[in-house]
Scaffold this active site. Structure first.
Site, PDB file in Angstrom:
ATOM      1  N   ARG A 631     -63.046  51.807 -11.029  1.00 33.85           N
ATOM      2  CA  ARG A 631     -62.518  51.062  -9.878  1.00 33.85           C
ATOM      3  C   ARG A 631     -63.260  51.110  -8.677  1.00 33.85           C
ATOM      4  O   ARG A 631     -63.564  52.281  -8.275  1.00 33.85           O
ATOM      5  CB  ARG A 631     -61.044  51.152  -9.981  1.00 33.85           C
ATOM      6  CG  ARG A 631     -60.008  50.355  -8.682  1.00 33.85           C
ATOM      7  CD  ARG A 631     -58.740  51.001  -8.871  1.00 33.85           C
ATOM      8  NE  ARG A 631     -57.773  50.132  -8.260  1.00 33.85           N
ATOM      9  CZ  ARG A 631     -56.498  50.383  -8.140  1.00 33.85           C
ATOM     10  NH1 ARG A 631     -56.175  51.716  -8.261  1.00 33.85           N
ATOM     11  NH2 ARG A 631     -55.662  49.584  -7.542  1.00 33.85           N
ATOM     12  N   GLU A 708     -73.661  59.466  -6.911  1.00 29.21           N
ATOM     13  CA  GLU A 708     -74.815  60.103  -7.563  1.00 29.21           C
ATOM     14  C   GLU A 708     -75.479  58.729  -8.402  1.00 29.21           C
ATOM     15  O   GLU A 708     -76.923  58.518  -8.321  1.00 29.21           O
ATOM     16  CB  GLU A 708     -74.674  61.306  -8.585  1.00 29.21           C
ATOM     17  CG  GLU A 708     -73.551  62.214  -8.220  1.00 29.21           C
ATOM     18  CD  GLU A 708     -74.044  63.062  -7.026  1.00 29.21           C
ATOM     19  OE1 GLU A 708     -74.955  63.823  -6.911  1.00 29.21           O
ATOM     20  OE2 GLU A 708     -72.948  63.437  -6.319  1.00 29.21           O
TER      21      GLU A 708
END
Lengths: 741, 332
Positions: A631, A708
């Site tokens: 989400r 990341e």
């Protein structure tokens, strides 16, 4: 129902930032502030034979100088505990305790003066003589000293693995790729140099710091200085970027505390840009060996991934590059190793997508080479090795949308227009290359706590000691609390970055949203539950006696789900109970789900590179990333994260390289003029797409973390595009123009 | 930074007196290079003489059509001057390929001539450098020398002259106007910078107290077809790995005049008349350009990390010449 989460809400701290109202650690207005300048070594190996501070002490405005001659006794702390969250300390050896120099730029003292200029000038008057030894600067010259470190890295990833039987794998392989790939030393280069202000009040120490983990700085300061943890407070409310170099408590923070105690004043210590290259870690260079075996129809039969990287003379930091080689593809026979070599440099540290980004450069370059060897489309090769379950553990994925990422990305990017032959697409003097790579990053989560407090006017304050290094943590946490309590975001204030607030883990490993977001949601739910409890028990409330499960929060009210007219505002409940405020604190932590599912975010990344056919100058004309990352809390801040990841990857792929002189061990390009990061002119059209993904297992919010992921495959996609454009396979980052001439 | 005194000069006499008054005093104009070097301890002038108030900002078109760039004319103003853009596009392009808008708004014409090398080792005051401390040694020759020179080097120094603007100016036969305390003089820009030879610390012909007042660009009609091509590690805000400033006059489909200079590869702005001689009289073809390019690197001395600059220099020249030929404009 989801009215706030997912929206592209502008940063709640945006106005503060653009008007100068945001107080970064160097901006704290304190009376009687003194200024500290750190002395550092100019040699890379040897011993200090003498430090003469006489002239400096007599310079105008100087309040004191601390060197090993008068430094307080400091305590060593363990650098890393295998299997534990990233270790706390930037350097296990305490500073200023001896005469030994391990690297150029090592802290050897601190000068404190009334003004910054006076401290800087006095620092130039300190005379240091050394007995110099020849430093180890090139890991290739000491390969025989390479050693195998501990079995896991600090995040618990194994550093030496073996599954299946390699001999069987090689025997079954029709084609092999056997190559070395290298990546360069990179520095984080946050725009704001790190700064610490230390203030002592009796035995109590307060440090304003640029940090990604205030609880950690607190622990390290207490342990190093030998004082009670309860006597240390660390505050980090705004951080001008960090990218991982704020995860540790580095020696300069300790120096600020020592300096403040030495002069009995509040002391501000700001690093120079040059010191940012040696004081706060770096992404170490890597030498990676990749060997892939595959059948003629493209099924991987064996993967071997061996990594070599440098560490400092005194600590062991491993850049764990092989994680994705173990889990990205359904290959039965896999072995990975890591070795370290000690060089005369400071200790490396985590930098955005540590390990994964440079390791994926090697893995996904090798996969591209394999695709060419097999004359297969690179995406088709990846699909033929698609891992339906975690190939290492056999666990099911909590969710995985990588197949959709490839498909959507290929369509959007126009992949089918690509002629696979290298050097086949050209416009005038411009060679055009298209490359693809996969991205993958673990979903980490650690215990976290948060507090939510509602005032009688219905406004809510939420606190947790997490930091905001600029991804938008203030904003997304505000959204979670507002949504949970049914309030507009204007009614919710989120505060962070203070060890006086409830405990939070590091802001790293893309885990802040999963960890702290879950805690914020839990605290908001707990607060809502408390208020509802008051109402249900109250004969004067329209909600008296209702089932908790039937109640929802919306528009500042608690009301029945099936009849919104039955309910009342938070203010009404508090007022009737003669309360001025009510608060709840809650913690959230991962549970058994982590043993039942394998949790990763995934993505497919596509690069279009333009290269001058004669001159080699390069530009990333187009880049598309498609991600399955659970989400997405805020579409706007998420976009910033993803395009930031691409730009960071462009730097890693084409430009960034910290250069150490092989003779003297000094970083010779420690500035923004000569350490190249991408400029606007290097960047073309950047796009990202988040695949709609609902993951009920990862955490209560269903988020996977995105910080990341956006970087992981960028360098590989670009390198593969460079090959496609030129026919030159560059296996050494950065791909500067001389490598494609 | 070293403590220093500061004198704000409003006329030449006070400026020059203040310079001669303190050995090693420095003029400061835009300060875009000097202040950085002072912060790093590379330059340690005891006195700065601020000449920004001297009346040297003018950019003038003189009666004979030549242009006179006042010493204090700002890079931006020179680059965007309509006459310069029309008559000397190579100069405008060279300036705009360097630094950043903010720096170009501060940096001056004379300051550009006086800027120092970006050699890593020159800029690190803790290591030896023959340019900084004569006789101390050159760590660049044994060190990381990817950005260093292949032309005009010596055993003492391989530092690259960093300017883009000067490369265009030497191609345009620019003349430096110098005011001394006793006399004024002019000197071609090609003779303004010294080669490093045995004395890399001596960078220009300026004598103590001398002040650059202007740079003059002679009339050169064919320079309307000129071009600056800069090859670098990123697409903005990077020094040249190789650059070429070229102008061609083509008559009856033959090259009748040429100007060629290089940046990024030499210890001073590198005008090469042998290359020009090879071009003049020849057809403007790729073959001619390739032959000229071989001449350009005839004396190149590569170092461990910069040998690629030899091939890159050749390709850069060929491309730049090809682009000039393709430029719209009169072919006589």
């Amino acid at each position: 129902m989801s009215s706030i989460i997912g929206q592209p809400i502008s940063r709640v701290d945006g106005v503060l930032k653009v008007t100068g109202g945001a107080r970064y650690s160097s901006d704290i207005p304190l009376a009687n502030l003194a200024h500290a300048v750190v002395l550092h070594s100019t040699i890379a190996k040897g011993r200090i034979t003498q430090i003469n501070t006489t002239a400096a002490e007599q310079a105008p405005g100087v309040l004191g100088i601390v060197t090993h001659l008068n430094a307080p006794k400091l305590h060593s702390i363990s650098f890393a505990q295998p299997g534990q969250p990233p270790s706390a300390v930037g350097r296990s050896l305490p500073i200023l305790q001896d005469l030994v120099i391990h690297f150029s730029g090592q802290q050897i003292g601190v000068v404190i003066a009334e003004t910054l200029e006076q401290a800087e000038y006095a620092a130039t008057l300190v005379q240091v003589t050394y007995a110099e030894e020849s430093p180890i600067t090139n890991l290739h010259t000491v390969l025989e000293q390479a050693f195998y470190p501990d079995k896991t890295d600090a995040l618990g990833q194994p550093l030496e693995t073996k599954r299946g039987d390699l001999e069987t794998g090689w025997a079954a392989a029709d084609v092999q790729i056997d190559q070395s790939y290298t990546t360069s030393t990179n520095n984080h280069n946050p725009l704001a140099p790190f700064a610490s202000i230390a203030v002592w009040e009796g035995e109590k120490l307060t440090v304003y710091d640029a940090s990604q983990w205030v609880q950690n700085v607190r622990l390290v300061l207490a342990a190093t200085l030998g004082i009670a943890i309860s006597n240390v407070r660390v505050v980090s409310q705004f951080v001008g970027g960090a990218f991982g170099c704020g995860l540790r408590a580095w020696p300069h923070v300790t120096l600020a505390a020592i300096a403040a105690r030495h002069v009995h004043r509040a002391v501000k210590l700001v690093l120079t840009r040059q010191q940012m290259y040696t004081f706060v870690g770096y992404r170490p260079q890597t030498v990676q060996h990749l060997r892939l075996g595959a059948t003629r129809d493209g099924k991987l039969t064996a993967i071997v991934h061996d990594n070599l990287s440098p560490t400092s003379p005194f600590d062991e930091f491993v850049e764990s590059t092989t994680n994705n080689s173990r889990v990205l593809y359904a290959c039965p026979n896999v072995a990975t190793t890591h070795r370290l070599v000690r060089v005369n440099a400071g200790t490396p540290t985590y930098m955005r997508a540590p390990g994964e980004s440079v390791g994926t450069f090697a893995l996904e370059s090798a996969m591209d080479e394999l695709a060419y060897a097999l004359e297969l489309d690179p995406i088709e090769l990846r699909l033929r090795n698609y891992a339906e379950t975690n190939p290492e553990t056999g666990l099911p994925w909590s969710s995985k949308s990588l197949r959709q990422c490839y498909q959507i990305g290929a369509e959007r990017f126009g992949w089918s227009n690509r002629d696979q032959k290298p050097h086949s697409m050209r416009r005038g003097n411009t060679l055009i290359g298209l490359g693809v790579a996969s991205a993958m990053y673990p979903v980490y989560r650690l215990p976290a706590s948060a507090m939510a407090r509602i005032a009688v006017d219905g406004s809510v304050l939420v606190q947790s000691s997490v930091t905001d290094i600029s991804p938008g943590t203030y904003t997304v946490m505000t959204q979670v609390a507002a949504e949970t309590l049914g309030l507009p975001i204007s009614q919710v204030r989120f505060e962070l970055g203070d060890t006086d607030m409830p405990e939070a883990p590091l802001q790293g490993g893309s885990m802040a949203m999963a960890s702290v977001g879950s805690a914020v949601q839990a605290a908001a739910l707990a607060l809502r539950g408390k208020i509802l409890g008051l109402a249900i028990a109250d004969e004067h409330s329209p909600l008296q006696g209702v089932n908790k499960e039937d109640v929802i929060a919306m528009e500042g009210r608690l009301c029945l789900q099936h009849d919104h007219s039955i309910g009342e505002t938070y203010s009404e409940i508090l007022m009737r109970n003669q309360m001025t405020q009510l608060e709840a604190q809650s913690s959230s932590m991962p549970g058994e789900e982590r043993q039942q599912y394998s949790m990763y975010s995934f993505g497919a990344q596509f690069a279009q590179v333009h290269i001058d056919i004669d001159l080699g100058m390069m530009r990333v004309a187009r880049f598309l990333g498609v991600y399955g990352a659970g989400r997405i809390i805020n579409a706007k801040t998420a976009r910033s994260q993803m395009i930031g990841g691409i730009i960071g990857g462009v730097g890693q792929a084409l430009e960034e390289e910290t250069v150490m002189d092989e003779t003297n061990g000094r970083i010779i390009n420690a500035n923004f003029g000569e350490y190249h990061v991408p400029v606007q002119a290097d960047i073309g059209k950047l796009e990202h797409i988040f695949v709609d993904e609902h993951d009920p297992h990862v955490n209560p919010l269903g988020v996977k973390g995105i910080g990341e992921l956006g970087l992981v495959g960028v360098a590989a996609a670009i390198a593969n595009a460079v090959y496609h454009a030129t026919g030159k396979r560059v296996r050494n980052l950065p791909i500067t123009l001389d490598k494609v001439l | 930074m070293n403590p220093f005194s500061y004198v704000l000069a409003t006329e030449y006499q006070t400026a020059q007196a203040a310079i001669l008054d303190r050995p090693a005093a420095k003029f400061i104009a835009g300060g875009t290079n000097l202040l950085d070097l002072m912060k790093e301890g590379v330059e340690t002038p005891p006195q700065l003489v601020d000449i920004n108030r001297l009346p040297l900002e003018q950019i003038e078109i003189q009666a004979d059509g030549s242009m006179r760039l006042g010493a204090l004319s700002r890079n931006s103003n020179v680059a965007y001057h309509p006459t310069i853009q029309a008559r000397y596009p190579v100069l405008s392009e060279a300036i705009l390929s360097g630094a950043s808008p903010q720096l170009r708004n501060m940096a001056t014409t004379a300051g550009n001539l006086m800027q120092r090398t970006r050699c890593y080792y020159f800029n690190d005051s803790t290591v030896p450098c023959n340019k900084r401390v004569p006789g101390s040694g050159c760590p660049a020759i044994s060190g990381f020398n990817r950005i260093h020179s292949i032309l005009g080097t010596s055993e003492q120094c391989i530092a690259t002259h960093p300017s883009d603007m000067c490369v265009a100016l030497v191609a345009l036969d620019a003349i430096v106007h110098i005011q001394g305390s006793a006399r004024n003089r002019t000197i071609p820009l090609t003779d303004f910078h010294h080669l490093p030879r045995e004395t890399p610390h001596l960078e220009t012909v300026l004598e103590p107290g001398e002040l650059i007042t202007a740079v003059e660009i002679p009339v050169l009609p064919f320079a309307a077809r000129s071009h600056y091509l800069k090859v670098r590690d990123r697409n903005s805000y990077a020094f040249a790995l190789v650059s070429a400033a070229v102008a061609l006059e083509i008559q009856n489909n033959k090259i009748s005049a040429a100007r060629v200079a290089f940046g990024g590869v030499a210890t001073k702005p590198w005008r090469d008349q042998a290359v020009e001689h090879r071009l003049v009289g020849a057809d403007p073809t790729e073959e001619t350009f390739r032959a000229a390019a071989e001449i350009a690197v005839r004396d190149a001395v590569p170092q461990r990390f910069n040998a690629f600059k030899i091939e890159l220099t050749k390709r850069t020249l060929v491309r730049a010449l090809t682009q000039v030929v393709a430029m719209p404009g009169e072919t006589l």
